[in-house]
Design an enzyme around this catalytic site. Structure first.
Site, PDB file in Angstrom:
ATOM      1  N   HIS A   1      11.519   7.685 -11.896  1.00  0.00           N
ATOM      2  CA  HIS A   1      10.936   8.662 -10.963  1.00  0.00           C
ATOM      3  C   HIS A   1      11.735   9.972 -10.964  1.00  0.00           C
ATOM      4  O   HIS A   1      11.716  10.730  -9.989  1.00  0.00           O
ATOM      5  CB  HIS A   1      10.864   8.130  -9.520  1.00  0.00           C
ATOM      6  CG  HIS A   1       9.832   7.061  -9.320  1.00  0.00           C
ATOM      7  ND1 HIS A   1      10.046   5.948  -8.541  1.00  0.00           N
ATOM      8  CD2 HIS A   1       8.571   6.940  -9.804  1.00  0.00           C
ATOM      9  CE1 HIS A   1       8.968   5.182  -8.546  1.00  0.00           C
ATOM     10  NE2 HIS A   1       8.056   5.759  -9.316  1.00  0.00           N
TER      11      HIS A   1
ATOM     12  N   HIS B   1      10.761   7.888  -2.662  1.00  0.00           N
ATOM     13  CA  HIS B   1       9.493   8.056  -3.404  1.00  0.00           C
ATOM     14  C   HIS B   1       8.716   6.758  -3.186  1.00  0.00           C
ATOM     15  O   HIS B   1       8.988   5.738  -3.832  1.00  0.00           O
ATOM     16  CB  HIS B   1       9.781   8.304  -4.878  1.00  0.00           C
ATOM     17  CG  HIS B   1       8.550   8.423  -5.730  1.00  0.00           C
ATOM     18  ND1 HIS B   1       8.130   9.603  -6.304  1.00  0.00           N
ATOM     19  CD2 HIS B   1       7.613   7.503  -6.080  1.00  0.00           C
ATOM     20  CE1 HIS B   1       7.004   9.411  -6.971  1.00  0.00           C
ATOM     21  NE2 HIS B   1       6.673   8.129  -6.855  1.00  0.00           N
ATOM     22  N   LEU B   2       7.791   6.785  -2.225  1.00  0.00           N
ATOM     23  CA  LEU B   2       7.070   5.566  -1.854  1.00  0.00           C
ATOM     24  C   LEU B   2       5.611   5.701  -2.285  1.00  0.00           C
ATOM     25  O   LEU B   2       4.781   6.253  -1.557  1.00  0.00           O
ATOM     26  CB  LEU B   2       7.165   5.325  -0.336  1.00  0.00           C
ATOM     27  CG  LEU B   2       8.582   5.349   0.270  1.00  0.00           C
ATOM     28  CD1 LEU B   2       8.533   5.131   1.775  1.00  0.00           C
ATOM     29  CD2 LEU B   2       9.475   4.300  -0.397  1.00  0.00           C
TER      30      LEU B   2
ATOM     31  N   SER C   1       2.674   3.662  -5.362  1.00  0.00           N
ATOM     32  CA  SER C   1       2.431   2.293  -5.829  1.00  0.00           C
ATOM     33  C   SER C   1       3.650   1.789  -6.596  1.00  0.00           C
ATOM     34  O   SER C   1       3.984   0.616  -6.544  1.00  0.00           O
ATOM     35  CB  SER C   1       1.148   2.196  -6.636  1.00  0.00           C
ATOM     36  OG  SER C   1       1.029   3.293  -7.470  1.00  0.00           O
ATOM     37  N   GLY C   2       4.333   2.684  -7.313  1.00  0.00           N
ATOM     38  CA  GLY C   2       5.708   2.417  -7.743  1.00  0.00           C
ATOM     39  C   GLY C   2       6.603   3.059  -6.691  1.00  0.00           C
ATOM     40  O   GLY C   2       6.224   4.085  -6.134  1.00  0.00           O
TER      41      GLY C   2
ATOM     42  N   ARG D   1       5.046  -4.990  -7.964  1.00  0.00           N
ATOM     43  CA  ARG D   1       6.353  -5.402  -8.508  1.00  0.00           C
ATOM     44  C   ARG D   1       7.251  -5.858  -7.359  1.00  0.00           C
ATOM     45  O   ARG D   1       7.196  -5.265  -6.276  1.00  0.00           O
ATOM     46  CB  ARG D   1       7.014  -4.216  -9.219  1.00  0.00           C
ATOM     47  CG  ARG D   1       6.319  -3.816 -10.507  1.00  0.00           C
ATOM     48  CD  ARG D   1       6.872  -2.520 -11.073  1.00  0.00           C
ATOM     49  NE  ARG D   1       5.936  -1.420 -10.936  1.00  0.00           N
ATOM     50  CZ  ARG D   1       6.217  -0.132 -11.112  1.00  0.00           C
ATOM     51  NH1 ARG D   1       7.436   0.225 -11.445  1.00  0.00           N
ATOM     52  NH2 ARG D   1       5.303   0.793 -10.964  1.00  0.00           N
TER      53      ARG D   1
ATOM     54  N   GLY E   1       2.510   8.765  -2.436  1.00  0.00           N
ATOM     55  CA  GLY E   1       1.325   8.349  -1.666  1.00  0.00           C
ATOM     56  C   GLY E   1       1.606   7.824  -0.272  1.00  0.00           C
ATOM     57  O   GLY E   1       1.058   8.333   0.712  1.00  0.00           O
TER      58      GLY E   1
ATOM     59  N   GLY F   1       4.667   7.725   1.320  1.00  0.00           N
ATOM     60  CA  GLY F   1       5.624   8.601   2.020  1.00  0.00           C
ATOM     61  C   GLY F   1       4.980   9.862   2.560  1.00  0.00           C
ATOM     62  O   GLY F   1       5.322  10.333   3.644  1.00  0.00           O
ATOM     63  N   GLU F   2       4.015  10.419   1.810  1.00  0.00           N
ATOM     64  CA  GLU F   2       3.388  11.668   2.243  1.00  0.00           C
ATOM     65  C   GLU F   2       2.287  11.441   3.274  1.00  0.00           C
ATOM     66  O   GLU F   2       1.984  12.335   4.064  1.00  0.00           O
ATOM     67  CB  GLU F   2       2.771  12.391   1.024  1.00  0.00           C
ATOM     68  CG  GLU F   2       3.807  12.941   0.070  1.00  0.00           C
ATOM     69  CD  GLU F   2       3.206  13.401  -1.251  1.00  0.00           C
ATOM     70  OE1 GLU F   2       2.020  13.777  -1.285  1.00  0.00           O
ATOM     71  OE2 GLU F   2       3.939  13.366  -2.264  1.00  0.00           O
TER      72      GLU F   2
HETATM   73  P1  AMP Z   1       0.875   6.977  -5.419  1.00  0.00           P
HETATM   74  O1  AMP Z   1       1.250   5.934  -6.432  1.00  0.00           O
HETATM   75  O2  AMP Z   1       1.966   7.958  -5.126  1.00  0.00           O
HETATM   76  O3  AMP Z   1      -0.442   7.640  -5.697  1.00  0.00           O
HETATM   77  O4  AMP Z   1       0.650   6.192  -4.024  1.00  0.00           O
HETATM   78  C1  AMP Z   1      -0.336   5.205  -3.903  1.00  0.00           C
HETATM   79  C2  AMP Z   1      -0.097   4.440  -2.610  1.00  0.00           C
HETATM   80  O5  AMP Z   1      -0.164   5.343  -1.497  1.00  0.00           O
HETATM   81  C3  AMP Z   1      -1.132   3.348  -2.356  1.00  0.00           C
HETATM   82  O6  AMP Z   1      -0.494   2.155  -1.937  1.00  0.00           O
HETATM   83  C4  AMP Z   1      -1.938   3.931  -1.212  1.00  0.00           C
HETATM   84  O7  AMP Z   1      -2.476   2.931  -0.380  1.00  0.00           O
HETATM   85  C5  AMP Z   1      -0.888   4.711  -0.467  1.00  0.00           C
HETATM   86  N1  AMP Z   1      -1.485   5.656   0.483  1.00  0.00           N
HETATM   87  C6  AMP Z   1      -2.205   6.767   0.224  1.00  0.00           C
HETATM   88  N2  AMP Z   1      -2.650   7.313   1.389  1.00  0.00           N
HETATM   89  C7  AMP Z   1      -2.188   6.524   2.401  1.00  0.00           C
HETATM   90  C8  AMP Z   1      -2.299   6.547   3.829  1.00  0.00           C
HETATM   91  N3  AMP Z   1      -2.977   7.495   4.448  1.00  0.00           N
HETATM   92  N4  AMP Z   1      -1.696   5.562   4.535  1.00  0.00           N
HETATM   93  C9  AMP Z   1      -1.018   4.573   3.897  1.00  0.00           C
HETATM   94  N5  AMP Z   1      -0.870   4.513   2.565  1.00  0.00           N
HETATM   95  C10 AMP Z   1      -1.449   5.463   1.820  1.00  0.00           C
END
Ligand code: AMP
Length: 397
Positions: free
Chosen positions: A184, A211-212, A214-215, A244, A331, A333-334
């Site tokens: 990351h 950095h939260l 899916s990974g 994971r 995803g 975290g934001e």
């Molecule tokens: P990414 O890999 O950075 O795209 O993040 C994907 C993760 O973010 C998935 O587990 C989504 O469920 C999660 N995510 C996206 N929006 C939200 C939200 N509003 N509340 C909780 N989790 C979210």
């Protein structure tokens, strides 16, 4: 049209190819023009792209013959971009490459020698590196004159002190490349570069970035430099993720192989695809679905995630000798005030006092004014980081 040409950013995976086009405006600043992806490569390929305002520009199924492999997908993406932006001058392509090994601490322009060196790193990331390199190879064949730059997920962590790079194994394994590389890195580098404007009071201090997505991983920054992170030799280590498990006692793996006769391929599938939030909950790998689910094991999975993130925040705070700020990104975290609040409550002992309204609104700063440690929400932008690196390597040299 970009007045000064454009830079294409490519992230090629096993079944998907993501691409973004950045144009250089009159002031040579990078402006995102389009973001797209080809999913289902080799199965049910589909092309999607949106403009910068989020308007869908294309969404269509492709035939299997059109996109059997990454090299087909990159050709298709290029053809669609040429059709969409006739006359646009493509200056360079920047690739996300997962592994840069022990030597690449910076992005690098890819020539024959670099490509050969990167091919040798494939055993360190057999699930990702071959696809990243397939995209580079395809463009080298079809557009040999086009400069290509490899930007590594591991590079930002090469500032780790040696202690954070080691496993307590016989030394020969370290020499052979069994090291804690961290991942990351492009996300963390973007956040580190953004802190002086977004959160100036902590930019030079001790910061943990979470950095939260899916990974998921955490990185400890001191004055903007990575000093430690939760991922190690592979992106399996550290905190639990969508599919994971995060850190796991190696004795479990010995048991699965030795006593249960699990093959390396089955173990790989278990650890990369079937574990984490999905395995624990039996419901989903998606945090949104887990938060909405009434299933007790979905709740347990969320509790587990929060517990282990907070535990690793404590560990990295110990490495840093204290903490000035905590940054949430990616995803979860934001976008998830619930998860952020729960993690920060578990970190209250460090001197973090949440501002619940600011957190709910998703403000940049989500802690109370008198909080000893501040917490922040900063959206990451790995594509822009790659575009900037590519610009610096090829155009601003
Ligand atoms: P990414 O890999 O950075 O795209 O993040 C994907 C993760 O973010 C998935 O587990 C989504 O469920 C999660 N995510 C996206 N929006 C939200 C939200 N509003 N509340 C909780 N989790 C979210």
């Amino acid at each position: 049209m970009g007045e000064n040409g454009s830079i294409l950013v490519v992230n090629a995976g096993s079944s998907s190819l993501k691409f973004s086009l950045f144009r250089l405006d009159a002031a040579d600043a990078l402006q995102l023009a389009v973001r797209g992806q080809i999913d289902g490569i080799g199965t049910m390929p589909r092309l999607k792209a949106k403009d910068v305002a989020g308007k869908t520009l294309v969404e269509r199924d492709l035939s299997l013959e059109e996109a059997r492999e990454v090299k087909d997908a990159i050709g298709l993406a290029g053809a669609w971009l040429r059709e969409q932006f006739p006359g646009e001058q493509l200056l360079a392509v920047g690739h996300r490459v997962v592994h840069g090994g022990a030597d690449y601490s910076q992005p690098v322009r890819v020539d024959e020698a670099v490509f050969t060196a990167l091919e040798k790193l494939t055993p360190l990331a057999p699930l990702h590196e071959p696809h990243n390199l397939a995209a580079i190879r395809a463009l080298r064949e079809t557009r040999p004159e086009l400069p290509q730059v490899a930007c590594f997920d591991t590079a930002f962590h090469r500032s780790h002190p040696q202690l954070a790079d080691l496993y307590a194994l016989p030394w020969e394994y370290y020499e052979a490349g069994v090291r804690r590389y961290g991942f990351h890195g492009l996300s963390y580098e973007y956040i580190a570069a953004t802190l002086p404007q977004a959160a100036p009071e902590i930019a030079d201090g001790r910061v943990i970035v979470a950095h939260l997505g899916s990974g998921a991983s955490l990185c400890a920054l001191r004055a903007g430099q990575s000093v430690d992170s939760t991922m190690g030799f592979s992106p399996l280590d550290g905190i639990p993720m969508g599919t994971r498990p995060g850190a796991i006692d190696p004795g479990v793996l010995l048991y699965l192989v030795g006593q249960r006769g699990m093959t390396p391929a089955a173990l790989e599938k278990l650890l990369y695809k079937e574990s984490g939030m999905l395995g624990l909950s039996g419901v989903s790998n998606d945090m949104r679905q887990l938060l909405e689910s009434p299933e007790p094991r979905a709740r347990l999975a969320v509790d587990y995630f929060v517990h282990y993130v907070a535990k690793e925040v404590g560990a990295l705070a110990a490495v840093l000798g204290g903490l000035d700020g905590l940054v949430f990104t990616a995803g979860v975290g934001e976008n998830s005030p619930v998860i952020r609040a729960r993690i920060l409550q578990a970190c209250a002992w460090l001197g973090v006092t949440l501002d619940p309204d600011a957190n709910q609104r998703g403000d940049a700063r989500i802690t109370a004014p008198d909080s000893a440690v501040s917490a922040w929400v900063i959206p990451t932008n790995e594509e822009l980081m790659i575009a900037r690196h590519t610009y610096r390597c090829v155009i601003a040299v």
